[in-house]
Design a protein around this motif. Structure first.
Motif, PDB file in Angstrom:
ATOM      1  N   PHE A  89       0.843  -1.206   0.000  1.00 53.87           N
ATOM      2  CA  PHE A  89       0.000   0.000   0.000  1.00 53.87           C
ATOM      3  C   PHE A  89       0.877   1.254   0.000  1.00 53.87           C
ATOM      4  CE2 PHE A  89      -1.832   3.222   2.885  1.00 53.87           C
ATOM      5  CZ  PHE A  89      -2.938   3.607   2.140  1.00 53.87           C
ATOM      6  N   ALA A  90       1.876   1.278   0.903  1.00 51.10           N
ATOM      7  CA  ALA A  90       2.734   2.463   1.036  1.00 51.10           C
ATOM      8  C   ALA A  90       3.523   2.712  -0.250  1.00 51.10           C
ATOM      9  CB  ALA A  90       3.674   2.287   2.224  1.00 51.10           C
ATOM     10  N   SER A  91       3.883   1.622  -0.944  1.00 48.79           N
ATOM     11  CA  SER A  91       4.677   1.789  -2.175  1.00 48.79           C
ATOM     12  C   SER A  91       3.836   2.383  -3.307  1.00 48.79           C
ATOM     13  CB  SER A  91       5.258   0.437  -2.607  1.00 48.79           C
ATOM     14  OG  SER A  91       4.209  -0.392  -3.095  1.00 48.79           O
ATOM     15  N   ARG A  92       2.505   2.318  -3.166  1.00 49.83           N
ATOM     16  CA  ARG A  92       1.630   2.802  -4.246  1.00 49.83           C
ATOM     17  C   ARG A  92       1.279   4.283  -4.110  1.00 49.83           C
ATOM     18  NH1 ARG A  92      -3.431  -1.160  -5.281  1.00 49.83           N
ATOM     19  NH2 ARG A  92      -2.421  -3.181  -5.132  1.00 49.83           N
ATOM     20  N   VAL A  93       1.523   4.871  -2.922  1.00 50.51           N
ATOM     21  CA  VAL A  93       1.064   6.253  -2.688  1.00 50.51           C
ATOM     22  C   VAL A  93       2.230   7.148  -2.280  1.00 50.51           C
ATOM     23  CG1 VAL A  93      -1.266   5.533  -2.025  1.00 50.51           C
ATOM     24  CG2 VAL A  93       0.497   5.744  -0.256  1.00 50.51           C
ATOM     25  N   LYS A  94       2.006   8.461  -2.463  1.00 52.15           N
ATOM     26  CA  LYS A  94       3.101   9.399  -2.141  1.00 52.15           C
ATOM     27  C   LYS A  94       3.165   9.659  -0.632  1.00 52.15           C
ATOM     28  CE  LYS A  94       3.423  11.742  -6.573  1.00 52.15           C
ATOM     29  NZ  LYS A  94       2.209  11.323  -7.308  1.00 52.15           N
ATOM     30  N   THR A  95       2.004   9.807   0.017  1.00 51.52           N
ATOM     31  CA  THR A  95       1.982  10.088   1.465  1.00 51.52           C
ATOM     32  C   THR A  95       1.006   9.144   2.154  1.00 51.52           C
ATOM     33  OG1 THR A  95       2.307  12.419   0.940  1.00 51.52           O
ATOM     34  CG2 THR A  95       1.637  11.921   3.188  1.00 51.52           C
ATOM     35  N   VAL A  96       1.469   8.541   3.248  1.00 56.27           N
ATOM     36  CA  VAL A  96       0.579   7.673   4.042  1.00 56.27           C
ATOM     37  C   VAL A  96       0.028   8.494   5.213  1.00 56.27           C
ATOM     38  CG1 VAL A  96       0.431   5.628   5.524  1.00 56.27           C
ATOM     39  CG2 VAL A  96       1.818   5.567   3.432  1.00 56.27           C
ATOM     40  N   ILE A  97      -1.293   8.535   5.314  1.00 57.53           N
ATOM     41  CA  ILE A  97      -1.948   9.246   6.418  1.00 57.53           C
ATOM     42  C   ILE A  97      -2.754   8.217   7.209  1.00 57.53           C
ATOM     43  CG2 ILE A  97      -3.580  11.069   7.056  1.00 57.53           C
ATOM     44  CD1 ILE A  97      -1.441  12.340   5.472  1.00 57.53           C
ATOM     45  N   VAL A  98      -2.507   8.151   8.503  1.00 59.55           N
ATOM     46  CA  VAL A  98      -3.275   7.233   9.349  1.00 59.55           C
ATOM     47  C   VAL A  98      -4.329   8.045  10.093  1.00 59.55           C
ATOM     48  CG1 VAL A  98      -3.174   5.517  11.184  1.00 59.55           C
ATOM     49  CG2 VAL A  98      -1.214   5.817   9.659  1.00 59.55           C
ATOM     50  N   ILE A  99      -5.581   7.630   9.957  1.00 59.72           N
ATOM     51  CA  ILE A  99      -6.658   8.335  10.675  1.00 59.72           C
ATOM     52  C   ILE A  99      -7.275   7.342  11.653  1.00 59.72           C
ATOM     53  CG2 ILE A  99      -8.740   9.735  10.460  1.00 59.72           C
ATOM     54  CD1 ILE A  99      -8.045  10.316   7.604  1.00 59.72           C
ATOM     55  N   GLU A 100      -7.094   7.612  12.933  1.00 59.31           N
ATOM     56  CA  GLU A 100      -7.604   6.708  13.975  1.00 59.31           C
ATOM     57  C   GLU A 100      -7.922   7.528  15.218  1.00 59.31           C
ATOM     58  OE1 GLU A 100      -4.467   3.946  15.225  1.00 59.31           O
ATOM     59  OE2 GLU A 100      -2.977   5.409  14.577  1.00 59.31           O
ATOM     60  N   GLU A 101      -8.953   7.096  15.943  1.00 57.80           N
ATOM     61  CA  GLU A 101      -9.316   7.802  17.170  1.00 57.80           C
ATOM     62  C   GLU A 101      -8.346   7.437  18.293  1.00 57.80           C
ATOM     63  OE1 GLU A 101     -13.404   6.687  17.762  1.00 57.80           O
ATOM     64  OE2 GLU A 101     -14.153   8.403  16.626  1.00 57.80           O
ATOM     65  N   LEU A 102      -8.220   8.344  19.242  1.00 61.84           N
ATOM     66  CA  LEU A 102      -7.420   8.152  20.462  1.00 61.84           C
ATOM     67  C   LEU A 102      -5.942   7.912  20.139  1.00 61.84           C
ATOM     68  CD1 LEU A 102     -10.058   6.072  22.446  1.00 61.84           C
ATOM     69  CD2 LEU A 102      -9.729   8.544  22.435  1.00 61.84           C
ATOM     70  N   ASP A 103      -5.322   6.895  20.748  1.00 64.37           N
ATOM     71  CA  ASP A 103      -3.868   6.732  20.634  1.00 64.37           C
ATOM     72  C   ASP A 103      -3.444   6.310  19.222  1.00 64.37           C
ATOM     73  OD1 ASP A 103      -3.539   7.422  23.220  1.00 64.37           O
ATOM     74  OD2 ASP A 103      -3.377   5.386  23.994  1.00 64.37           O
ATOM     75  N   PRO A 104      -2.188   6.615  18.859  1.00 65.15           N
ATOM     76  CA  PRO A 104      -1.693   6.270  17.511  1.00 65.15           C
ATOM     77  C   PRO A 104      -1.306   4.792  17.411  1.00 65.15           C
ATOM     78  CG  PRO A 104       0.010   7.420  18.740  1.00 65.15           C
ATOM     79  CD  PRO A 104      -1.198   7.392  19.639  1.00 65.15           C
ATOM     80  N   PHE A 105      -2.302   3.911  17.494  1.00 65.10           N
ATOM     81  CA  PHE A 105      -2.051   2.467  17.526  1.00 65.10           C
ATOM     82  C   PHE A 105      -1.504   1.964  16.188  1.00 65.10           C
ATOM     83  CE2 PHE A 105      -3.701  -1.915  17.033  1.00 65.10           C
ATOM     84  CZ  PHE A 105      -3.062  -2.514  18.099  1.00 65.10           C
ATOM     85  N   PHE A 106      -2.215   2.258  15.094  1.00 62.00           N
ATOM     86  CA  PHE A 106      -1.722   1.842  13.764  1.00 62.00           C
ATOM     87  C   PHE A 106      -0.458   2.626  13.398  1.00 62.00           C
ATOM     88  CE2 PHE A 106      -6.448   1.327  12.525  1.00 62.00           C
ATOM     89  CZ  PHE A 106      -6.485   0.054  13.053  1.00 62.00           C
ATOM     90  N   GLU A 107      -0.527   3.929  13.666  1.00 63.54           N
ATOM     91  CA  GLU A 107       0.548   4.819  13.214  1.00 63.54           C
ATOM     92  C   GLU A 107       1.902   4.368  13.763  1.00 63.54           C
ATOM     93  OE1 GLU A 107      -0.221   8.909  14.132  1.00 63.54           O
ATOM     94  OE2 GLU A 107       1.831   9.515  13.658  1.00 63.54           O
ATOM     95  N   GLU A 108       1.950   4.049  15.044  1.00 69.44           N
ATOM     96  CA  GLU A 108       3.232   3.660  15.638  1.00 69.44           C
ATOM     97  C   GLU A 108       3.724   2.340  15.065  1.00 69.44           C
ATOM     98  OE1 GLU A 108       2.769   3.821  19.863  1.00 69.44           O
ATOM     99  OE2 GLU A 108       3.062   5.997  19.909  1.00 69.44           O
ATOM    100  N   GLN A 109       2.788   1.397  14.878  1.00 74.60           N
ATOM    101  CA  GLN A 109       3.217   0.100  14.323  1.00 74.60           C
ATOM    102  C   GLN A 109       3.721   0.259  12.895  1.00 74.60           C
ATOM    103  OE1 GLN A 109       0.981  -3.569  15.394  1.00 74.60           O
ATOM    104  NE2 GLN A 109      -0.577  -2.094  15.992  1.00 74.60           N
TER     105      GLN A 109
END
Ligand code: SF4
Ligand code: SF4
Length: 403
Positions: A89-109
């Motif tokens: 997924f990341a290789s297909r796009v220029k910028t990865v944006i993680v949208i999640e409520e509360l703590d950055p659970f996906f973002e940190e991983q």
């Protein structure tokens, strides 16, 4: 039915077995991660390659509204994450944006995978998300141009219509109202719990001073008493909450000797969440008749000697018992028993206010009961809303309320 697999090495986690089983757990997580790679609910939804949005659940729906053209990684299984899918997924796009409520659970991983991603520098850690909030944050970060959706801009309703505030409130006829009236008048420190009765915190009753989590009331009261706080303290806990999480702290009150008075507000059902049964009702969740645990017998059986059952509709009677308990110098329990009126559907004749006798002192309004209304120079009662419980009759010093 199958026999239970007797396998102590697998199910009895003494240290020797736990050490052997830990690698098995880790191996299972690896297999789950592999499973997540091809699971259809984890999927890339192709779109414009400028932005790649990672989202799950309702936040995905909100984000879809705000970024209809973007490429999405929609996660249906959120742990363990599908690393290869995320890299693709990341290789297909220029910028990865993680949208999640509360703590950055996906973002940190995702960042731990060495993938650059933005998220909490754009969207808040606090509160629930909405399409409007995501849109505003995205516009502030320069990801989109408009902070207001075209549909919102076209709406004719002014965004700032002031609606009257309607906070939750105890129902007309609720027995908790009588209890909290008595507690407020006694001036005691009330360590509360989670249930309908938490509404005892709301003005004008204003008679709950802590409420941390389910089952916390008695334990907190014990701690407060042990800390030597000078206030007279009571714990208030509902019958259902007591069966769920109040028994252990009540035993602790006895065992570690604190002079706590625990009040179990027994409305004979789990009212707040929709009238579910509990071990005190004598009916199972499947509606079968069963043993009803008797609260009074139960607390006596664990060693409490000072126990009373009171009707919170009887304000003077309850106040007298409360005073006896508080001055007894021993741990004690009061069961304030009055079934939930929304469950029993019982109603009595509504009283009425004699406008000539009413001196407009406001004492009845201090009950915070919705049918009691302030007219120009006296109080009235809405007979449609009124349950006829009679609490207001008892508190009126001018005897202006009667049936
Ligand atoms: S009798 Fe009085 S306190 Fe009871 S529901 Fe009616 S108005 Fe409220
Ligand atoms: S308590 Fe009695 S006198 Fe006071 S406002 Fe209410 S009805 Fe009137």
């Amino acid at each position: 039915p199958p026999l239970y697999e007797r396998n102590a090495g697998k199910f009895v986690m003494v240290p020797a077995n736990a050490r052997r089983r830990h690698p098995v757990v880790e191996e299972k997580i690896k297999k789950l991660a592999e499973y997540a790679e091809t699971l259809p609910i984890n999927r890339i939804e192709p779109g414009d390659d400028t932005l790649g949005i990672v989202a799950a659940g309702s936040v995905y729906q909100y984000a879809r509204e705000v970024f209809p053209q973007a490429t999405f990684l929609k996660l249906g299984m959120v742990y363990p994450l599908p690393e290869r899918l995320i890299r693709e997924f990341a290789s297909r796009v220029k910028t990865v944006i993680v949208i999640e409520e509360l703590d950055p659970f996906f973002e940190e991983q995702i960042r731990l995978m060495g993938i650059e991603a933005r998220g909490k520098d754009i969207f808040p850690m606090i509160g629930e998300f909405s399409p409007t909030l995501i849109r505003q944050c995205a516009a502030t970060a320069g990801l989109i141009k408009e902070a207001i959706a075209p549909s919102e801009a076209a709406a004719t309703t002014p965004a700032s219509v002031e609606l009257p505030i309607r906070p939750p409130i105890l129902c007309p006829g609720c027995g908790h109202r009588g209890l909290f009236h008595v507690l407020r008048e006694a001036g005691v420190l009330v360590l509360g719990d989670i249930g309908c009765y938490t509404l005892g915190v709301a003005p004008p009753l204003s008679a709950m001073h802590t409420c941390g989590c389910m089952g916390a009331s008695i334990g907190v009261a014990h701690g407060v008493a042990k800390a030597g706080v000078k206030d007279r303290v009571v714990a208030v806990i509902g019958d259902s909450t007591f069966f769920h999480a109040g028994i252990h702290p009540l035993i602790n009150v006895l065992y570690n000797e604190s002079n706590v008075t625990a009040i179990i507000t027994d409305n004979s059902v789990t009212a707040m969440t929709g009238h579910q049964q509990h071990p005190g009702t004598g009916i199972t969740l499947q509606k079968k008749k069963t043993v009803a645990v008797d609260l009074e017998k139960f607390v006596r059986s664990i060693g409490f000697e000072k126990v009373d059952v009171c009707d919170p509709y009887d304000l003077d009677g309850l106040a007298k018992v409360l005073e006896e308990h508080l001055s007894s110098g021993q741990p004690s329990v009061i069961v304030a028993k009055r079934p939930c009126v929304l469950y029993t559907r019982e109603k009595s004749t509504p009283p009425a206010v004699d406008p000539d006798a009413c001196v407009n002192c406001g004492a009845c309004l201090e009950l915070g009961c919705p049918p009691l209304l302030q007219a120009e120079d006296h109080v009235t009662i809405d007979p449609i809303l009124c349950n006829g419980c009679g609490l207001c009759i008892q508190v009126c010093p001018s005897e202006a309320i009667s049936r």
